[in-house]
Design a protein around this motif. Structure first.
Motif, PDB file in Angstrom:
ATOM      1  N   ALA A   1       0.804  -1.222   0.000  1.00  0.00           N
ATOM      2  CA  ALA A   1       0.000   0.000   0.000  1.00  0.00           C
ATOM      3  C   ALA A   1       0.835   1.270   0.000  1.00  0.00           C
ATOM      4  N   SER A   2       2.160   1.149   0.161  1.00  0.00           N
ATOM      5  CA  SER A   2       2.987   2.351   0.220  1.00  0.00           C
ATOM      6  C   SER A   2       4.422   2.015  -0.133  1.00  0.00           C
ATOM      7  N   GLY A   3       5.231   3.055  -0.325  1.00  0.00           N
ATOM      8  CA  GLY A   3       6.668   2.919  -0.484  1.00  0.00           C
ATOM      9  C   GLY A   3       7.095   2.009  -1.620  1.00  0.00           C
ATOM     10  N   ILE A   4       8.112   1.188  -1.348  1.00  0.00           N
ATOM     11  CA  ILE A   4       8.652   0.284  -2.363  1.00  0.00           C
ATOM     12  C   ILE A   4       7.579  -0.669  -2.872  1.00  0.00           C
ATOM     13  N   GLY A   5       6.724  -1.138  -1.966  1.00  0.00           N
ATOM     14  CA  GLY A   5       5.665  -2.059  -2.372  1.00  0.00           C
ATOM     15  C   GLY A   5       4.734  -1.447  -3.391  1.00  0.00           C
ATOM     16  N   LEU A   6       4.257  -0.233  -3.130  1.00  0.00           N
ATOM     17  CA  LEU A   6       3.338   0.430  -4.050  1.00  0.00           C
ATOM     18  C   LEU A   6       4.024   0.752  -5.370  1.00  0.00           C
ATOM     19  N   ALA A   7       5.274   1.184  -5.324  1.00  0.00           N
ATOM     20  CA  ALA A   7       6.010   1.461  -6.558  1.00  0.00           C
ATOM     21  C   ALA A   7       6.130   0.198  -7.411  1.00  0.00           C
ATOM     22  N   THR A   8       6.298  -0.946  -6.746  1.00  0.00           N
ATOM     23  CA  THR A   8       6.394  -2.218  -7.467  1.00  0.00           C
ATOM     24  C   THR A   8       5.055  -2.591  -8.084  1.00  0.00           C
ATOM     25  N   VAL A   9       3.976  -2.380  -7.352  1.00  0.00           N
ATOM     26  CA  VAL A   9       2.639  -2.618  -7.903  1.00  0.00           C
ATOM     27  C   VAL A   9       2.446  -1.800  -9.172  1.00  0.00           C
ATOM     28  N   GLU A  10       2.749  -0.520  -9.096  1.00  0.00           N
ATOM     29  CA  GLU A  10       2.547   0.375 -10.238  1.00  0.00           C
ATOM     30  C   GLU A  10       3.410  -0.038 -11.425  1.00  0.00           C
TER      31      GLU A  10
ATOM     32  N   ASP B   1      14.774   7.102  -0.825  1.00  0.00           N
ATOM     33  CA  ASP B   1      14.253   8.452  -0.575  1.00  0.00           C
ATOM     34  C   ASP B   1      12.738   8.393  -0.391  1.00  0.00           C
ATOM     35  N   THR B   2      12.295   8.424   0.850  1.00  0.00           N
ATOM     36  CA  THR B   2      10.882   8.361   1.189  1.00  0.00           C
ATOM     37  C   THR B   2      10.483   9.639   1.916  1.00  0.00           C
ATOM     38  N   PRO B   3       9.180   9.898   2.034  1.00  0.00           N
ATOM     39  CA  PRO B   3       8.745  11.079   2.796  1.00  0.00           C
ATOM     40  C   PRO B   3       9.296  11.117   4.221  1.00  0.00           C
ATOM     41  N   LEU B   4       9.483   9.953   4.824  1.00  0.00           N
ATOM     42  CA  LEU B   4      10.028   9.890   6.176  1.00  0.00           C
ATOM     43  C   LEU B   4      11.426  10.503   6.237  1.00  0.00           C
TER      44      LEU B   4
ATOM     45  N   GLN C   1      22.000  14.206   4.785  1.00  0.00           N
ATOM     46  CA  GLN C   1      23.242  14.207   4.018  1.00  0.00           C
ATOM     47  C   GLN C   1      24.157  13.077   4.469  1.00  0.00           C
ATOM     48  N   GLY C   2      24.122  12.756   5.765  1.00  0.00           N
ATOM     49  CA  GLY C   2      24.909  11.642   6.261  1.00  0.00           C
ATOM     50  C   GLY C   2      24.505  10.326   5.608  1.00  0.00           C
ATOM     51  N   LEU C   3      23.208  10.148   5.391  1.00  0.00           N
ATOM     52  CA  LEU C   3      22.741   8.941   4.699  1.00  0.00           C
ATOM     53  C   LEU C   3      23.156   8.950   3.235  1.00  0.00           C
ATOM     54  N   VAL C   4      23.046  10.111   2.601  1.00  0.00           N
ATOM     55  CA  VAL C   4      23.491  10.231   1.209  1.00  0.00           C
ATOM     56  C   VAL C   4      24.958   9.825   1.089  1.00  0.00           C
TER      57      VAL C   4
ATOM     58  N   GLY D   1      26.276   8.732  -4.638  1.00  0.00           N
ATOM     59  CA  GLY D   1      26.094  10.136  -4.325  1.00  0.00           C
ATOM     60  C   GLY D   1      24.675  10.602  -4.089  1.00  0.00           C
ATOM     61  N   ARG D   2      23.763   9.676  -3.868  1.00  0.00           N
ATOM     62  CA  ARG D   2      22.372  10.046  -3.592  1.00  0.00           C
ATOM     63  C   ARG D   2      21.659   8.875  -2.952  1.00  0.00           C
ATOM     64  N   LEU D   3      20.445   9.125  -2.493  1.00  0.00           N
ATOM     65  CA  LEU D   3      19.588   8.055  -2.008  1.00  0.00           C
ATOM     66  C   LEU D   3      18.919   7.363  -3.191  1.00  0.00           C
ATOM     67  N   GLY D   4      18.419   6.158  -2.937  1.00  0.00           N
ATOM     68  CA  GLY D   4      17.710   5.434  -3.978  1.00  0.00           C
ATOM     69  C   GLY D   4      16.284   5.916  -4.134  1.00  0.00           C
ATOM     70  N   ARG D   5      15.652   5.517  -5.220  1.00  0.00           N
ATOM     71  CA  ARG D   5      14.255   5.835  -5.480  1.00  0.00           C
ATOM     72  C   ARG D   5      13.435   4.551  -5.483  1.00  0.00           C
ATOM     73  N   ASP D   6      12.191   4.666  -5.029  1.00  0.00           N
ATOM     74  CA  ASP D   6      11.303   3.502  -4.971  1.00  0.00           C
ATOM     75  C   ASP D   6      11.282   2.736  -6.289  1.00  0.00           C
ATOM     76  N   GLU D   7      11.198   3.490  -7.380  1.00  0.00           N
ATOM     77  CA  GLU D   7      11.044   2.839  -8.678  1.00  0.00           C
ATOM     78  C   GLU D   7      12.297   2.065  -9.081  1.00  0.00           C
ATOM     79  N   GLU D   8      13.459   2.445  -8.530  1.00  0.00           N
ATOM     80  CA  GLU D   8      14.676   1.707  -8.851  1.00  0.00           C
ATOM     81  C   GLU D   8      14.656   0.324  -8.206  1.00  0.00           C
ATOM     82  N   VAL D   9      14.100   0.220  -7.024  1.00  0.00           N
ATOM     83  CA  VAL D   9      13.918  -1.090  -6.402  1.00  0.00           C
ATOM     84  C   VAL D   9      12.846  -1.876  -7.156  1.00  0.00           C
ATOM     85  N   ALA D  10      11.774  -1.191  -7.529  1.00  0.00           N
ATOM     86  CA  ALA D  10      10.692  -1.847  -8.278  1.00  0.00           C
ATOM     87  C   ALA D  10      11.205  -2.452  -9.578  1.00  0.00           C
ATOM     88  N   ASN D  11      12.126  -1.777 -10.246  1.00  0.00           N
ATOM     89  CA  ASN D  11      12.691  -2.311 -11.494  1.00  0.00           C
ATOM     90  C   ASN D  11      13.433  -3.618 -11.250  1.00  0.00           C
ATOM     91  N   ALA D  12      14.131  -3.711 -10.113  1.00  0.00           N
ATOM     92  CA  ALA D  12      14.838  -4.946  -9.782  1.00  0.00           C
ATOM     93  C   ALA D  12      13.854  -6.082  -9.513  1.00  0.00           C
TER      94      ALA D  12
END
Length: 251
Positions: free
Chosen positions: A16-25, A190-193, A203-206, A212-223
């Motif tokens: 219903a949210s996050g990586i899961g929802l991006a994968t559904v879409e 990279d989530t709203p949280l 920036q510490g997480l980056v 050089g950046r955080l990941g995006r939901d759709e990049e996990v969904a592609n995998a």
């Protein structure tokens, strides 16, 4: 040109949210019929209604992965609705940051139960159906913390490390039955949280990711899409890191 998941049916837990929802879409666009599965209190039903028909069908089946009864119902109802279960993204999970010496038994065991035992319950039920079909693909969501440790994550890291090795074991058992089992290990996404973090913490997480950046939901969904598709027909027992180089080491 045919779509990559044309005619396949797929379940996404924690959908219903996050990586899961991006994968559904993402998988809907590739022609799959999707089950969004999440807690009954989530907005999964509304998300499924909004997405239905955007490629394949999309329905909501509530499920708490800590309940064997609900997990078994999830698989049975998917078969009733779609006739089969071709792929499962075993994504439901919870987090928690606590020093090991401060962990209460109940809190530790809850994270293990959702993040490891829940993955097992869903995989077990899915495998029973997939063995009857003679085909299927299960993708378990682990984490970079299935590969590396991190302070304050005794329960989470133990669970995710367990998911990685559970995946290998299930892959060995399932291979003769025509079923593939793999896992993925996302880095920080990279989530709203994370947007609510103070800039220096964000920036510490980056900085942990050589890319050089955080990941995006759709990049996990592609995998996940790749692992669910026939393009990964010779891939089983693998753990795919989607982490911007986090686990590669210090640069």
């Amino acid at each position: 040109m045919s779509k990559r998941l044309e005619g396949k049916s797929m379940i996404v837990t924690g959908g219903a949210s996050g990586i899961g929802l991006a994968t559904v879409e993402r998988c809907l666009k590739e022609g799959a019929n999707l089950v969004i599965s999440d807690l009954a209190s989530s907005d999964g039903a509304a998300k499924a209604q909004a997405l239905n028909g955007q490629g394949g069908r999309c329905i909501f089946i509530p499920c708490d992965v800590s309940s064997t009864e609900q997990v078994d119902h999830l698989i049975a109802e998917t078969v009733r609705q779609f006739g089969k279960v071709d792929a499962v993204f075993n994504n439901a999970g919870i987090g928690g940051i606590t020093p090991a010496v401060d962990y209460a038994d109940a809190d530790y065991l809850r994270i293990i139960d959702i993040n490891l035992n829940g993955v097992f319950r869903v995989a077990r039920a899915a495998l029973r159906q997939m063995y009857m079909q003679g085909s299927g693909s299960i993708i378990n969501c682990a984490s970079i913390l299935g590969t590396l440790g991190q302070t304050g994550t005794a329960a989470y890291s133990a669970a995710k490390g367990g998911v990685v090795n559970l995946t290998r074991t299930l892959a060995l058992e399932a291979a003769p039955k025509g079923v593939r089992v793999n896992s993925i290990g996302p880095g920080y996404i990279d989530t709203p949280l994370l947007k609510d973090l103070p800039p220096e913490m964000r920036q510490g997480l980056v900085n942990l990711h050589p890319i050089g950046r955080l990941g995006r939901d759709e990049e996990v969904a592609n995998a996940v899409l790749f692992m669910a598709s026939d393009e990964a027909s010779f891939v089983t027992g693998a753990h795919l890191l989607v982490d911007g180089g986090y686990a590669a080491g210090k640069s």
